[in-house]
Design a protein around this motif. Structure first.
Motif, mmCIF file in Angstrom:
data_model
loop_
_atom_site.group_PDB
_atom_site.id
_atom_site.type_symbol
_atom_site.label_atom_id
_atom_site.label_comp_id
_atom_site.label_asym_id
_atom_site.label_seq_id
_atom_site.Cartn_x
_atom_site.Cartn_y
_atom_site.Cartn_z
ATOM 1 N N LEU A 212 0.841 -1.099 0.022
ATOM 2 C CA LEU A 212 0.032 0.000 -0.086
ATOM 3 C C LEU A 212 0.821 1.243 0.030
ATOM 4 C CD1 LEU A 212 -2.982 -0.671 2.354
ATOM 5 C CD2 LEU A 212 -2.818 -1.345 -0.158
ATOM 6 N N LYS A 213 1.736 1.414 0.935
ATOM 7 C CA LYS A 213 2.768 2.291 0.771
ATOM 8 C C LYS A 213 3.446 2.602 -0.598
ATOM 9 C CE LYS A 213 5.455 5.578 3.065
ATOM 10 N NZ LYS A 213 4.544 6.834 3.506
ATOM 11 N N ALA A 214 3.709 1.394 -1.141
ATOM 12 C CA ALA A 214 4.449 1.742 -2.661
ATOM 13 C C ALA A 214 3.573 2.443 -3.527
ATOM 14 C CB ALA A 214 5.133 0.435 -3.095
ATOM 15 N N TYR A 215 2.443 2.042 -3.506
ATOM 16 C CA TYR A 215 1.328 2.745 -4.353
ATOM 17 C C TYR A 215 1.412 4.181 -4.487
ATOM 18 C CZ TYR A 215 -0.573 -2.106 -5.439
ATOM 19 O OH TYR A 215 -0.804 -3.304 -5.867
ATOM 20 N N GLU A 216 1.548 4.750 -3.315
ATOM 21 C CA GLU A 216 1.588 5.968 -3.284
ATOM 22 C C GLU A 216 2.530 6.953 -4.177
ATOM 23 O OE1 GLU A 216 2.508 7.195 0.780
ATOM 24 O OE2 GLU A 216 0.817 6.101 1.540
ATOM 25 N N LYS A 217 3.493 6.093 -4.505
ATOM 26 C CA LYS A 217 4.548 6.855 -5.571
ATOM 27 C C LYS A 217 3.735 6.754 -6.851
ATOM 28 C CE LYS A 217 8.105 3.785 -3.553
ATOM 29 N NZ LYS A 217 9.170 2.833 -3.866
ATOM 30 N N ILE A 218 2.826 6.114 -7.271
ATOM 31 C CA ILE A 218 2.362 5.945 -8.662
ATOM 32 C C ILE A 218 0.912 6.447 -8.506
ATOM 33 C CG2 ILE A 218 4.042 4.379 -9.546
ATOM 34 C CD1 ILE A 218 2.011 2.131 -9.510
ATOM 35 N N GLU A 219 0.331 6.652 -7.387
ATOM 36 C CA GLU A 219 -1.204 6.868 -7.243
ATOM 37 C C GLU A 219 -1.682 7.944 -8.297
ATOM 38 O OE1 GLU A 219 -2.182 7.819 -3.400
ATOM 39 O OE2 GLU A 219 -1.242 9.799 -3.309
ATOM 40 N N GLU A 220 -1.011 9.074 -8.241
ATOM 41 C CA GLU A 220 -1.587 10.202 -9.352
ATOM 42 C C GLU A 220 -1.493 9.857 -10.620
ATOM 43 O OE1 GLU A 220 -3.019 12.866 -8.307
ATOM 44 O OE2 GLU A 220 -2.561 13.003 -6.281
ATOM 45 N N SER A 221 -0.422 9.243 -11.196
ATOM 46 C CA SER A 221 -0.214 8.627 -12.607
ATOM 47 C C SER A 221 -1.378 7.920 -12.780
ATOM 48 C CB SER A 221 1.212 8.277 -12.725
ATOM 49 O OG SER A 221 2.320 9.269 -12.517
ATOM 50 N N SER A 222 -1.472 6.743 -11.960
ATOM 51 C CA SER A 222 -2.473 5.856 -12.271
ATOM 52 C C SER A 222 -3.840 6.464 -12.277
ATOM 53 C CB SER A 222 -2.460 4.855 -11.051
ATOM 54 O OG SER A 222 -1.352 4.213 -10.984
ATOM 55 N N ALA A 223 -4.169 7.533 -11.388
ATOM 56 C CA ALA A 223 -5.547 7.963 -11.478
ATOM 57 C C ALA A 223 -5.725 8.799 -12.890
ATOM 58 C CB ALA A 223 -5.676 8.958 -10.354
ATOM 59 N N ALA A 224 -4.681 9.553 -13.121
ATOM 60 C CA ALA A 224 -4.715 10.150 -14.415
ATOM 61 C C ALA A 224 -4.894 9.136 -15.569
ATOM 62 C CB ALA A 224 -3.383 10.952 -14.712
ATOM 63 N N ALA A 225 -4.285 7.889 -15.641
ATOM 64 C CA ALA A 225 -4.565 7.044 -16.653
ATOM 65 C C ALA A 225 -6.114 6.471 -16.681
ATOM 66 C CB ALA A 225 -3.525 5.978 -16.357
ATOM 67 N N LEU A 226 -6.632 6.191 -15.330
ATOM 68 C CA LEU A 226 -7.658 5.767 -15.358
ATOM 69 C C LEU A 226 -8.779 6.817 -15.750
ATOM 70 C CD1 LEU A 226 -9.162 2.949 -14.599
ATOM 71 C CD2 LEU A 226 -9.420 3.992 -12.140
ATOM 72 N N ASN A 227 -8.541 7.804 -15.209
ATOM 73 C CA ASN A 227 -9.559 8.754 -15.815
ATOM 74 C C ASN A 227 -9.510 9.244 -17.299
ATOM 75 O OD1 ASN A 227 -11.074 10.171 -13.456
ATOM 76 N ND2 ASN A 227 -9.097 10.471 -12.711
ATOM 77 N N GLY A 228 -8.317 9.186 -17.948
ATOM 78 C CA GLY A 228 -8.398 9.253 -19.392
ATOM 79 C C GLY A 228 -8.980 8.290 -19.968
ATOM 80 N N ILE A 229 -8.724 6.879 -19.630
ATOM 81 C CA ILE A 229 -9.351 5.927 -20.400
ATOM 82 C C ILE A 229 -10.922 5.763 -20.054
ATOM 83 C CG2 ILE A 229 -9.436 3.535 -20.155
ATOM 84 C CD1 ILE A 229 -6.183 3.430 -19.378
ATOM 85 N N LYS A 230 -11.336 5.939 -18.861
ATOM 86 C CA LYS A 230 -12.672 5.763 -18.641
ATOM 87 C C LYS A 230 -13.615 6.982 -19.382
ATOM 88 C CE LYS A 230 -12.537 2.030 -16.482
ATOM 89 N NZ LYS A 230 -12.465 0.754 -17.209
ATOM 90 N N GLY A 231 -12.750 8.271 -19.602
ATOM 91 C CA GLY A 231 -13.499 9.365 -19.870
ATOM 92 C C GLY A 231 -13.600 9.375 -21.627
ATOM 93 N N GLU A 232 -12.667 8.615 -22.132
ATOM 94 C CA GLU A 232 -12.684 8.169 -23.685
ATOM 95 C C GLU A 232 -13.604 7.228 -23.978
ATOM 96 O OE1 GLU A 232 -8.795 7.650 -25.741
ATOM 97 O OE2 GLU A 232 -9.860 5.672 -26.141
ATOM 98 N N VAL A 233 -13.911 6.094 -23.153
ATOM 99 C CA VAL A 233 -14.732 5.040 -23.224
ATOM 100 C C VAL A 233 -16.376 5.919 -23.146
ATOM 101 C CG1 VAL A 233 -15.932 3.253 -22.290
ATOM 102 C CG2 VAL A 233 -13.350 3.192 -22.432
ATOM 103 N N LEU A 234 -16.459 6.709 -22.418
ATOM 104 C CA LEU A 234 -17.735 7.305 -22.169
ATOM 105 C C LEU A 234 -18.040 8.069 -23.399
ATOM 106 C CD1 LEU A 234 -17.739 8.444 -18.331
ATOM 107 C CD2 LEU A 234 -19.514 6.956 -19.511
#
Length: 592
Positions: A212-234
């Motif tokens: 869980l601690k390690a994910y903090e390093k990539i949480e913002e990038s992962s959130a941006a990726a997820l938002n970008g992908i789901k926004g495109e799909v919609l």
């Protein structure tokens, strides 16, 4: 025994004459297809000959693309820092984009063929592709204008596909800092996640906390990726006229909403029984408020159910033989011919998968084998996928593509073979251990899949309004886990970052890549029940079923073995088999 795969049957290297020759041939063929489509698909003349031409071209180009992209994907899967693999994945994706214009022109032409069925009936060659052509015709109702389709395909290269590649790289290269046995260590993410299966409870908890601690390093990038992908799909689903991303997935899956609703209803009704299992496991491990997520995969019982890689191979072969010599011999070939990459290592992606490579009639399996009983059953599972591919290798490429829900049939069937065999040989202590390991898997496929389905549904709902922050994504995941697991889990020890860990969320073309796993488990249990009823006589029927998966609706495939997937009772009867295992687990837990 070697634990890495050999890809030479595809290509020796990116620099080889074979790879470069096929890559250049692909470019030429796409140019030729586009030019031919522009010149010939603007009039209705000679429709049968045009259909034959398009089918032949799609077979050739599809085969080339499958070989090239699979090679690049497999190279990247075992080394996220393989720059050549990343480069060629991008180039091949661009080629797929270049093919869009020819595809759109054909689909537009096909949409006007109101007499398509009679055209197919007039040609022996076209009759071989009837399901493929009729399915494609039905999908033309969601077709956009040519320039729109081409623009979307090009923008996806720098949109969802780029986001997906980013997420793959940052998660595959993420290192987890942890202290074990008094020493500070840096582990690849898959190795850290494998600590969840460790016998030592302190190691399991440390692994969970470090992860869980390690994910903090990539949480913002992962959130941006997820938002970008789901926004495109919609955006794209609305443009094409789908009511929602879920409707698109249901139609692409060759099922229907009635079937999905029947299954989801049965799953929801089964959740209280699964919560009994989780609560009991928590009690056995000394927890009073449900099972902490870090102990979800804790091995149970005193029986030593570990396997070396060689022992796992031998055990699988021995038990596959009880079903059929064909399955045994195929599996031996997979091990002997180095089709499996089994060892965890830095840069290699986590989890497991099977890539069926139709153009060469082979498969490649990725695993992260650590010697647990669960890892052994995972190998059996992936070998089932490979056997499914083998059953389809003599079908035309365009008739070999099965959808996600039916994709899990052969894998879970094979997994069931080895689990049931282990239970037959087991004493009480071993049976307890095996049952618990099996219920771990069933819980993931029913309860965790329900959580993932709820999470993705909610993410799409919120994403329509705004991009989700990291905190919103974490809160939504915790909400989904509470809805699915209820009081079975300790609510103070859930997994708010599961959306970072699961690659299935990061594909624009695979929304809701979750319920197909539940479908596969429950459908496979129904198929296995038919095998138990009919015995050896069922074996050829099973192979026939797998061969039919590329050119039939799922409900028609199911009918081949007497199953009605639109009937809620079918799903309930399959779930009852798991519920019986839970009751037996609880009973044995009081005796061993």
């Amino acid at each position: 025994m070697k634990k890495t795969w050999n890809l030479d049957a595809l290509y020796p290297s990116f620099e080889s004459e074979e790879f470069q020759g096929d890559f250049q041939l692909l470019q030429r063929k796409i140019q030729e297809m586009t030019q031919w489509a522009e010149e010939n698909l603007k009039n209705p003349e000679q429709p049968v000959e045009k259909l034959k031409k398009v089918i032949a071209d799609q077979e050739e180009v599809g085969s080339l693309m499958r070989k090239l992209m699979t090679y690049a994907n497999l190279r990247a899967a075992t080394n996220a820092k393989d720059e050549e693999a990343t480069k060629y994945m991008e180039k091949i994706n661009k080629s797929m984009t270049d093919l869009t214009k020819a595809s759109v022109l054909f689909n537009k032409w096909l949409k006007e063929r109101k007499d398509l069925k009679s055209l197919i009936d007039s040609s022996e060659k076209l009759r071989e592709y009837e399901f493929y052509l009729m399915e494609k015709y039905q999908k033309t109702r969601y077709l956009l204008r040519e320039e729109e389709e081409v623009t979307i395909a090009k923008m996806q290269e720098t949109g969802s596909k780029a986001w997906s590649n980013l997420q793959n790289v940052i998660s595959s290269t993420l290192m987890v800092d942890i202290e074990l046995e008094g020493k500070k260590q840096r582990l690849p993410l898959p190795a850290a996640r494998n600590l969840a299966f460790h016998k030592d409870p302190e190691v399991r908890k440390k692994g969970y906390e470090a992860e869980l601690k390690a994910y903090e390093k990539i949480e913002e990038s992962s959130a941006a990726a997820l938002n970008g992908i789901k926004g495109e799909v919609l955006t794209t689903t609305k443009m094409r006229g789908y009511e929602s991303p879920l409707e698109e997935t249901v139609l692409k899956s060759r099922i229907d909403q009635k079937t999905l609703d029947a299954m989801l209803t049965a799953m929801k009704e089964s959740l209280p029984k699964f919560r009994e299992y989780y609560k009991r496991k928590g009690e056995l491990l000394g927890h009073e408020n449900g099972l902490p997520l870090y102990d979800m995969f804790a091995p149970m019982g005193e029986a030593d159910m570990g396997f070396s890689y060689e022992e796992a191979r031998d055990y699988i072969l021995k038990n596959f033989k009880t079903f059929s010599s064909e399955l045994e011999q195929f599996t031996k070939k997979a091990f002997d011919n180095e089709w499996i990459d089994a060892e965890p290592r830095e840069g290699k992606r986590g989890g497991a998968f099977c890539a069926n490579i139709h153009p060469i009639g082979e498969s490649r399996i990725l695993a992260n084998f650590n010697g647990s009983f669960s890892n052994m059953t995972t190998l059996a599972h992936e070998l089932g996928h490979a056997f499914h591919g083998d059953c389809l290798k003599n079908e035309h490429l365009l008739n070999s593509g099965y959808t996600m829900p039916i994709a899990e049939t052969a894998s879970i069937f094979c997994e069931t073979i080895v689990v049931n065999a282990a239970l037959k040989e087991a004493d009480k202590k071993e049976a307890f251990t095996i049952l618990e390991a099996n219920l771990q898997g069933a819980g993931q496929v029913i309860v965790d899949i329900m959580a993932r389905f709820l999470f993705e549904s909610k993410v799409f709902e919120i994403r329509e309004d705004h991009a989700l922050s990291v905190q919103e994504l974490k809160d939504t995941m915790i909400w989904a886990q509470k809805q699915a697991y209820g009081e079975g889990l300790d609510h103070d020890a859930l997994h708010p970052y599961m959306w970072v860990n699961k690659p299935h969320y990061y594909s624009a073309g695979l929304s809701f890549y979750n319920f197909p796993y539940a479908f596969g488990l429950l459908f496979a249990k129904g198929v296995y029940a038919e095998y138990l009823k009919r015995g050896e006589a069922f074996v050829p029927e099973y192979t026939k079923l797998l061969k039919a998966t590329g050119k039939n609706e799922i409900k028609d495939v199911a009918k081949m073995v007497g199953i009605d997937v639109q009937d809620p009772q079918f799903w309930k009867s399959s779930l009852e088999l798991i519920e019986q295992d839970i009751d037996e687990f609880i009973r044995l837990s009081k005796e061993v």
